[in-house]
Design a protein around this motif. Structure first.
Motif, PDB file in Angstrom:
ATOM      1  N   ASN A  11       0.581  -0.901   0.385  1.00 58.67           N
ATOM      2  CA  ASN A  11      -0.136  -0.064  -0.155  1.00 58.67           C
ATOM      3  C   ASN A  11       0.704   1.012  -0.126  1.00 58.67           C
ATOM      4  O   ASN A  11       2.010   1.149   0.692  1.00 58.67           O
ATOM      5  CB  ASN A  11      -0.789  -0.214   1.044  1.00 58.67           C
ATOM      6  N   THR A  12       0.370   2.245  -0.293  1.00 60.35           N
ATOM      7  CA  THR A  12       1.154   3.202  -0.571  1.00 60.35           C
ATOM      8  C   THR A  12       0.448   4.651  -0.265  1.00 60.35           C
ATOM      9  O   THR A  12       1.309   5.633   0.071  1.00 60.35           O
ATOM     10  CB  THR A  12       1.707   3.907  -2.114  1.00 60.35           C
ATOM     11  N   GLY A  13      -0.448   4.574   0.778  1.00 60.35           N
ATOM     12  CA  GLY A  13      -1.443   5.056   1.229  1.00 60.35           C
ATOM     13  C   GLY A  13      -1.683   7.011   0.012  1.00 60.35           C
ATOM     14  O   GLY A  13      -2.891   7.707   0.075  1.00 60.35           O
ATOM     15  N   GLU A  14      -1.546   6.981  -0.701  1.00 58.62           N
ATOM     16  CA  GLU A  14      -1.742   7.693  -2.091  1.00 58.62           C
ATOM     17  C   GLU A  14      -3.460   6.847  -2.974  1.00 58.62           C
ATOM     18  O   GLU A  14      -3.509   6.410  -3.053  1.00 58.62           O
ATOM     19  CB  GLU A  14      -0.919   7.895  -3.190  1.00 58.62           C
ATOM     20  N   SER A  15      -3.716   8.620  -2.537  1.00 56.18           N
ATOM     21  CA  SER A  15      -5.539   8.106  -3.133  1.00 56.18           C
ATOM     22  C   SER A  15      -5.807   8.484  -4.494  1.00 56.18           C
ATOM     23  O   SER A  15      -5.625  10.140  -4.693  1.00 56.18           O
ATOM     24  CB  SER A  15      -6.047   8.871  -1.604  1.00 56.18           C
ATOM     25  N   PHE A  16      -6.327   7.933  -4.820  1.00 53.62           N
ATOM     26  CA  PHE A  16      -7.047   8.365  -6.678  1.00 53.62           C
ATOM     27  C   PHE A  16      -8.899   8.630  -6.315  1.00 53.62           C
ATOM     28  O   PHE A  16      -9.276   8.480  -7.872  1.00 53.62           O
ATOM     29  CB  PHE A  16      -6.868   7.063  -7.347  1.00 53.62           C
ATOM     30  N   ARG A  17      -8.895   8.304  -5.393  1.00 56.08           N
ATOM     31  CA  ARG A  17     -10.345   8.731  -5.147  1.00 56.08           C
ATOM     32  C   ARG A  17     -10.491  10.661  -6.104  1.00 56.08           C
ATOM     33  O   ARG A  17      -9.782  10.998  -5.100  1.00 56.08           O
ATOM     34  CB  ARG A  17     -10.816   8.612  -4.116  1.00 56.08           C
ATOM     35  N   PRO A  18     -11.291  10.312  -6.612  1.00 54.50           N
ATOM     36  CA  PRO A  18     -12.067   9.445  -7.403  1.00 54.50           C
ATOM     37  C   PRO A  18     -12.530   9.315  -8.527  1.00 54.50           C
ATOM     38  O   PRO A  18     -13.385   9.769  -9.095  1.00 54.50           O
ATOM     39  CB  PRO A  18     -14.204  11.301  -6.730  1.00 54.50           C
ATOM     40  N   ARG A  19     -11.325   9.377  -8.313  1.00 55.41           N
ATOM     41  CA  ARG A  19     -10.890   8.851 -10.066  1.00 55.41           C
ATOM     42  C   ARG A  19     -11.159   6.801 -10.980  1.00 55.41           C
ATOM     43  O   ARG A  19     -11.338   6.796 -11.938  1.00 55.41           O
ATOM     44  CB  ARG A  19     -10.045   8.770 -10.680  1.00 55.41           C
ATOM     45  N   ARG A  20     -12.049   6.293  -9.317  1.00 54.51           N
ATOM     46  CA  ARG A  20     -11.908   4.843 -10.141  1.00 54.51           C
ATOM     47  C   ARG A  20     -12.782   4.349 -11.033  1.00 54.51           C
ATOM     48  O   ARG A  20     -12.996   3.710 -12.271  1.00 54.51           O
ATOM     49  CB  ARG A  20     -11.893   3.952  -8.982  1.00 54.51           C
ATOM     50  N   VAL A  21     -14.276   5.452 -10.466  1.00 55.82           N
ATOM     51  CA  VAL A  21     -14.854   5.241 -11.577  1.00 55.82           C
ATOM     52  C   VAL A  21     -15.123   5.437 -12.699  1.00 55.82           C
ATOM     53  O   VAL A  21     -14.968   4.528 -13.860  1.00 55.82           O
ATOM     54  CB  VAL A  21     -16.471   5.604 -10.996  1.00 55.82           C
ATOM     55  N   PRO A  22     -14.799   6.936 -13.398  1.00 51.40           N
ATOM     56  CA  PRO A  22     -13.937   6.879 -14.299  1.00 51.40           C
ATOM     57  C   PRO A  22     -13.227   6.502 -15.411  1.00 51.40           C
ATOM     58  O   PRO A  22     -13.627   6.501 -16.272  1.00 51.40           O
ATOM     59  CB  PRO A  22     -14.437   8.649 -14.739  1.00 51.40           C
ATOM     60  N   LEU A  23     -12.321   5.904 -14.323  1.00 52.27           N
ATOM     61  CA  LEU A  23     -11.279   5.412 -15.634  1.00 52.27           C
ATOM     62  C   LEU A  23     -11.790   4.417 -15.880  1.00 52.27           C
ATOM     63  O   LEU A  23     -11.429   3.409 -17.347  1.00 52.27           O
ATOM     64  CB  LEU A  23      -9.588   5.357 -14.078  1.00 52.27           C
ATOM     65  N   LEU A  24     -12.694   4.010 -14.718  1.00 56.88           N
ATOM     66  CA  LEU A  24     -12.969   2.432 -15.269  1.00 56.88           C
ATOM     67  C   LEU A  24     -13.850   2.227 -16.567  1.00 56.88           C
ATOM     68  O   LEU A  24     -14.191   1.360 -17.054  1.00 56.88           O
ATOM     69  CB  LEU A  24     -13.697   1.195 -13.748  1.00 56.88           C
ATOM     70  N   ARG A  25     -14.847   2.860 -16.441  1.00 60.19           N
ATOM     71  CA  ARG A  25     -15.558   3.278 -17.392  1.00 60.19           C
ATOM     72  C   ARG A  25     -14.916   3.391 -18.639  1.00 60.19           C
ATOM     73  O   ARG A  25     -15.366   3.042 -19.763  1.00 60.19           O
ATOM     74  CB  ARG A  25     -16.413   4.940 -17.011  1.00 60.19           C
ATOM     75  N   GLU A  26     -14.128   4.370 -18.557  1.00 59.45           N
ATOM     76  CA  GLU A  26     -13.020   4.005 -19.346  1.00 59.45           C
ATOM     77  C   GLU A  26     -12.336   3.818 -20.011  1.00 59.45           C
ATOM     78  O   GLU A  26     -12.448   2.767 -21.391  1.00 59.45           O
ATOM     79  CB  GLU A  26     -11.861   5.563 -19.503  1.00 59.45           C
ATOM     80  N   PHE A  27     -11.807   2.616 -19.214  1.00 63.96           N
ATOM     81  CA  PHE A  27     -11.068   1.665 -19.877  1.00 63.96           C
ATOM     82  C   PHE A  27     -12.186   0.072 -20.432  1.00 63.96           C
ATOM     83  O   PHE A  27     -11.405  -0.234 -20.728  1.00 63.96           O
ATOM     84  CB  PHE A  27     -10.300   0.859 -18.494  1.00 63.96           C
ATOM     85  N   ILE A  28     -13.696  -0.111 -19.832  1.00 64.27           N
ATOM     86  CA  ILE A  28     -14.633  -0.936 -20.627  1.00 64.27           C
ATOM     87  C   ILE A  28     -15.061   0.044 -21.788  1.00 64.27           C
ATOM     88  O   ILE A  28     -14.815  -1.678 -23.076  1.00 64.27           O
ATOM     89  CB  ILE A  28     -15.218  -0.743 -19.262  1.00 64.27           C
ATOM     90  N   GLY A  29     -15.087   0.845 -21.785  1.00 62.46           N
ATOM     91  CA  GLY A  29     -15.003   1.564 -23.772  1.00 62.46           C
ATOM     92  C   GLY A  29     -14.069   0.957 -24.463  1.00 62.46           C
ATOM     93  O   GLY A  29     -14.238   0.964 -25.500  1.00 62.46           O
ATOM     94  N   HIS A  30     -12.700   1.250 -24.055  1.00 68.89           N
ATOM     95  CA  HIS A  30     -11.570   0.952 -24.794  1.00 68.89           C
ATOM     96  C   HIS A  30     -11.595  -0.867 -25.316  1.00 68.89           C
ATOM     97  O   HIS A  30     -11.225  -0.933 -26.144  1.00 68.89           O
ATOM     98  CB  HIS A  30     -10.228   1.366 -24.048  1.00 68.89           C
TER      99      HIS A  30
END
Length: 236
Positions: A204-223
């Protein structure tokens, strides 16, 4: 449709549609008058359902532990038991146990007749191949995704070359013989799919990427969908 069936259908719609849902929309979906919708909402409220809203504004379902046990149709029970059985066979040990526990909890809330239907479902699962057992703790990996926290991982590619990566873990994708971790790779600045059996360590890094997870996942699935459509069409 009997009134009982209509009330269950209405309850399902109010729970499932984006709130607040208007009486007009419910009436269209149910193929009844708005007056019938108003009467049925009053009946649901009298039975203990917490439905906020009023005519002209729309309605929102507030989940309430005082509601009666959930009722499923027989085909919904078949779908439920089939899905959990598949998780039992294709998931890691913790996920398989969770599927068993969930089924026990669901069965405990059902009327006796539906318990028998679920226990004697006609759809069965048998997988000839199961994903290879990962060497990392999958529960901790899922927790990092739930927390939307970046991970540093060690990864060996198909040529057995090891690299260190910082990733934003997005989702786990279960295939016939493998489980893939879908992630944003900070090193490559692009989406990547990692075989979980080739991850040989992470922290674990302690670095948060909230709230990017949902839009990133949506973009990944689109690709991925665009790539799959292009593969189906083939070269021009």
């Amino acid at each position: 449709m009997s009134k009982t069936d209509r009330l269950f259908r209405l309850l399902h719609l109010i729970r499932g549609l984006r709130p607040p849902v208007t009486a007009a929309r419910l009436a269209t979906a149910m193929e009844v008058s708005e007056r019938t919708i108003y009467r049925d909402i009053d009946s649901l409220r009298a039975a203990g359902a917490r439905i906020e809203g009023e005519a002209g504004l729309g309605y929102t379902m507030i989940e309430d532990p005082a509601l009666p046990p959930q009722t499923f149709t027989q085909i919904e029970l078949e779908a439920l038991t089939l899905g959990l059985a598949d998780v039992n066979q294709s998931g890691d040990a913790d996920l398989a146990q969770a599927a068993n526990d969930a089924l026990v909890k669901i069965l405990a809330t059902l009327p006796e007749r539906q318990q028998r239907q679920a226990m004697h479902a006609v759809n069965l699962v048998h997988r000839f191949y199961r994903p290879a057992t990962p060497t990392i703790d999958m529960t901790l990996l899922r927790e990092a995704m739930w927390a939307e926290e970046a991970l540093d991982i060690g990864y060996r590619d198909l040529k057995d070359t090891r690299t260190e990566r910082r990733i934003y873990p997005l989702a786990l994708s279960y295939h016939d013989r493998s489980v893939m971790l879908l992630a944003w790779c900070c090193k490559r600045e692009d989406f990547r799919s990692f075989h979980v059996t080739r991850i040989d360590g992470y922290r674990n890094t302690g670095e948060s990427f909230r709230p990017r997870r949902v839009p990133l996942l949506r973009e990944f699935i689109g690709h991925m969908r665009t790539r799959d459509r292009a593969a189906e069409v083939g070269p021009a």
